[in-house]
Scaffold this motif. Sequence first.
Motif, PDB file in Angstrom:
ATOM      1  N   ALA A  27       4.475  25.811 -36.038  1.00 31.24           N
ATOM      2  CA  ALA A  27       3.851  24.531 -35.715  1.00 31.24           C
ATOM      3  C   ALA A  27       4.809  23.376 -36.000  1.00 31.24           C
ATOM      4  O   ALA A  27       4.876  22.396 -35.240  1.00 31.24           O
ATOM      5  CB  ALA A  27       2.559  24.364 -36.521  1.00 31.24           C
ATOM      6  N   THR A  28       5.576  23.492 -37.084  1.00 31.53           N
ATOM      7  CA  THR A  28       6.555  22.443 -37.408  1.00 31.53           C
ATOM      8  C   THR A  28       7.617  22.343 -36.324  1.00 31.53           C
ATOM      9  O   THR A  28       8.050  21.240 -35.951  1.00 31.53           O
ATOM     10  CB  THR A  28       7.215  22.743 -38.770  1.00 31.53           C
ATOM     11  N   SER A  29       8.025  23.490 -35.784  1.00 28.94           N
ATOM     12  CA  SER A  29       9.019  23.494 -34.704  1.00 28.94           C
ATOM     13  C   SER A  29       8.487  22.767 -33.467  1.00 28.94           C
ATOM     14  O   SER A  29       9.235  22.035 -32.789  1.00 28.94           O
ATOM     15  CB  SER A  29       9.388  24.936 -34.369  1.00 28.94           C
ATOM     16  N   ILE A  30       7.191  22.958 -33.158  1.00 30.17           N
ATOM     17  CA  ILE A  30       6.604  22.267 -32.002  1.00 30.17           C
ATOM     18  C   ILE A  30       6.608  20.761 -32.232  1.00 30.17           C
ATOM     19  O   ILE A  30       6.947  19.971 -31.334  1.00 30.17           O
ATOM     20  CB  ILE A  30       5.168  22.783 -31.759  1.00 30.17           C
ATOM     21  N   LEU A  34       8.612  17.814 -29.971  1.00 34.23           N
ATOM     22  CA  LEU A  34       7.941  16.632 -29.421  1.00 34.23           C
ATOM     23  C   LEU A  34       8.578  15.347 -29.928  1.00 34.23           C
ATOM     24  O   LEU A  34       8.792  14.391 -29.159  1.00 34.23           O
ATOM     25  CB  LEU A  34       6.452  16.661 -29.787  1.00 34.23           C
ATOM     26  N   ARG A  35       8.901  15.318 -31.204  1.00 30.47           N
ATOM     27  CA  ARG A  35       9.489  14.101 -31.785  1.00 30.47           C
ATOM     28  C   ARG A  35      10.892  13.843 -31.227  1.00 30.47           C
ATOM     29  O   ARG A  35      11.273  12.706 -30.939  1.00 30.47           O
ATOM     30  CB  ARG A  35       9.519  14.240 -33.307  1.00 30.47           C
ATOM     31  N   GLU A  36      11.658  14.917 -31.074  1.00 31.78           N
ATOM     32  CA  GLU A  36      13.011  14.751 -30.527  1.00 31.78           C
ATOM     33  C   GLU A  36      12.977  14.293 -29.079  1.00 31.78           C
ATOM     34  O   GLU A  36      13.947  13.712 -28.581  1.00 31.78           O
ATOM     35  CB  GLU A  36      13.777  16.075 -30.662  1.00 31.78           C
ATOM     36  N   ALA A  37      11.838  14.547 -28.400  1.00 34.30           N
ATOM     37  CA  ALA A  37      11.677  14.088 -27.016  1.00 34.30           C
ATOM     38  C   ALA A  37      11.100  12.680 -26.959  1.00 34.30           C
ATOM     39  O   ALA A  37      10.789  12.183 -25.874  1.00 34.30           O
ATOM     40  CB  ALA A  37      10.761  15.047 -26.258  1.00 34.30           C
ATOM     41  N   GLY A  38      10.941  12.037 -28.119  1.00 31.98           N
ATOM     42  CA  GLY A  38      10.514  10.644 -28.157  1.00 31.98           C
ATOM     43  C   GLY A  38       9.021  10.424 -28.335  1.00 31.98           C
ATOM     44  O   GLY A  38       8.533   9.308 -28.136  1.00 31.98           O
ATOM     45  N   GLU A  73       6.039  20.549 -19.797  1.00 33.21           N
ATOM     46  CA  GLU A  73       7.458  20.421 -19.454  1.00 33.21           C
ATOM     47  C   GLU A  73       8.349  20.816 -20.630  1.00 33.21           C
ATOM     48  O   GLU A  73       9.416  21.402 -20.454  1.00 33.21           O
ATOM     49  CB  GLU A  73       7.781  18.974 -19.060  1.00 33.21           C
ATOM     50  N   LEU A  74       7.902  20.505 -21.847  1.00 35.93           N
ATOM     51  CA  LEU A  74       8.735  20.705 -23.028  1.00 35.93           C
ATOM     52  C   LEU A  74       8.702  22.128 -23.562  1.00 35.93           C
ATOM     53  O   LEU A  74       9.613  22.540 -24.289  1.00 35.93           O
ATOM     54  CB  LEU A  74       8.306  19.735 -24.139  1.00 35.93           C
ATOM     55  N   PHE A  75       7.662  22.879 -23.207  1.00 32.45           N
ATOM     56  CA  PHE A  75       7.514  24.226 -23.771  1.00 32.45           C
ATOM     57  C   PHE A  75       7.327  25.246 -22.651  1.00 32.45           C
ATOM     58  O   PHE A  75       6.632  25.002 -21.671  1.00 32.45           O
ATOM     59  CB  PHE A  75       6.330  24.275 -24.734  1.00 32.45           C
ATOM     60  N   GLY A  76       7.927  26.396 -22.832  1.00 32.67           N
ATOM     61  CA  GLY A  76       7.910  27.404 -21.769  1.00 32.67           C
ATOM     62  C   GLY A  76       6.608  28.148 -21.621  1.00 32.67           C
ATOM     63  O   GLY A  76       6.139  28.385 -20.505  1.00 32.67           O
TER      64      GLY A  76
END
Length: 444
Positions: A27-30, A34-38, A73-76
């Motif tokens: 969950a932390t990775s998700i 998201l945060r790195e994508a702004g 878009e951010l997750f496969g």
Amino acid sequence: MAERPYHPGDEVSPRRHARHERALAEATSIVRTLREAGHIAYFAGGCVRDELLGLEPVDYDIATDARPERVSELFGRTSHVGAHFGVVLVRPERDSASVEVATFRSDGSYSDNRRPDEVTFSTPEEDAARRDFTVNALFMDPLVSRDAPARERVIDYVSGVEDLDAGVIRAVGDPDERLAEDHLRALRAVRFAARLGFRIDEGTQEAIRRHARELSGVSRERIGDEMRKVMADRYRAVAIWQLQYLGLDEPVLGEAKERALPRTLGRLPDDAELGTSFAALALDRGLIELSQVAGLVESWRERLCLSNQERDRFKEVLTGLGLLEGEWPLMGVATQKRAASADWFTEALRLVAARDLENMVRIRRRVDQLIGTPSGLSPRPLVDGDALIAAGHRPGPLFGRVLDAVYDAQLEDLISDRAQAMEHASRLFEQWSRETPGSGGSGG
């Protein structure tokens, strides 16, 4: 933060700890992606509450300002299970459990008293304001160092941390509005209070009382699901006490019994089966005669949408209790062994123990005596249908009767080997065939 009242059994098992660590990492990775994508992204709801209480959650929900299409878009590996409500399931790894990622939202009216007619994607503050209880309306930033104090990682718009400190279940905002949106929240308040050792605040209690009858308008499936969670919890007796006190038992179970003491329910071991818990509750609420069992079980089945298996287990345990508290001392050896080997016996004996510990000890001692007999409690039958057919006996109405009688003789140690069993079966076929011509029996 003040410590939650300690409950025995709260220790976390190594297996659950490992599941918690993996779920937390995924969950932390998700959130990090998201945060790195702004985007804004936090842990949300019950997982935050349980983290603060030291309960090591294994399911994490995430709230974000990213729209559902952006999350995809951010997750496969994603699935849109509730796109209208901004909910997307993200699976971090192929063998991982899915993590719910929801867009911050505010809700419109609830015309069906379950889901909002429309939602508006919004801000964290508005998202917190639409949740049920303050302790479930907290956010947490998992990217802040876990060495930091809990309050530095929590985002609290509704004084939920204060209520956690005080051990209070409180509706967010106006409790009448929260309950009017979804009347099942009344049952959830009871369950959370019992599970966490909290009290329900006065304003929320009064609102629950005012809206209690409206719970009958909630679908029976949803009420049944919530009651399963209540009855599976180790603090179920506390929950039932509160349920009755708040007047929720009538819309749930069909009858108001505020003063019924959940004594039997409270004396069950933590791992008692669901059917046993329902049986204990039925006894506490006044079930006396075995003749009442079938009607009560069927009524609760309809009211709680119990499965056939759940209904049958509920009925078996109650019927077994009646046998153990009534006929057991007068039963023969074979009948006692058959009862003690039945899959309902252990659960029915738990009810006996909850009602009369001395009687349970007497029954347990008798079972130990039965185990010590030459044949034991539940030996493998010396003969079966195939053996009878091979000996020339024709299948027919007598088959089952003969097999039962031969097994009873084995249980009573009247026969001890296959030859004796076959000889006994042949005598029975001959005797009963004469008594009932045409019923099948010996070949010729």
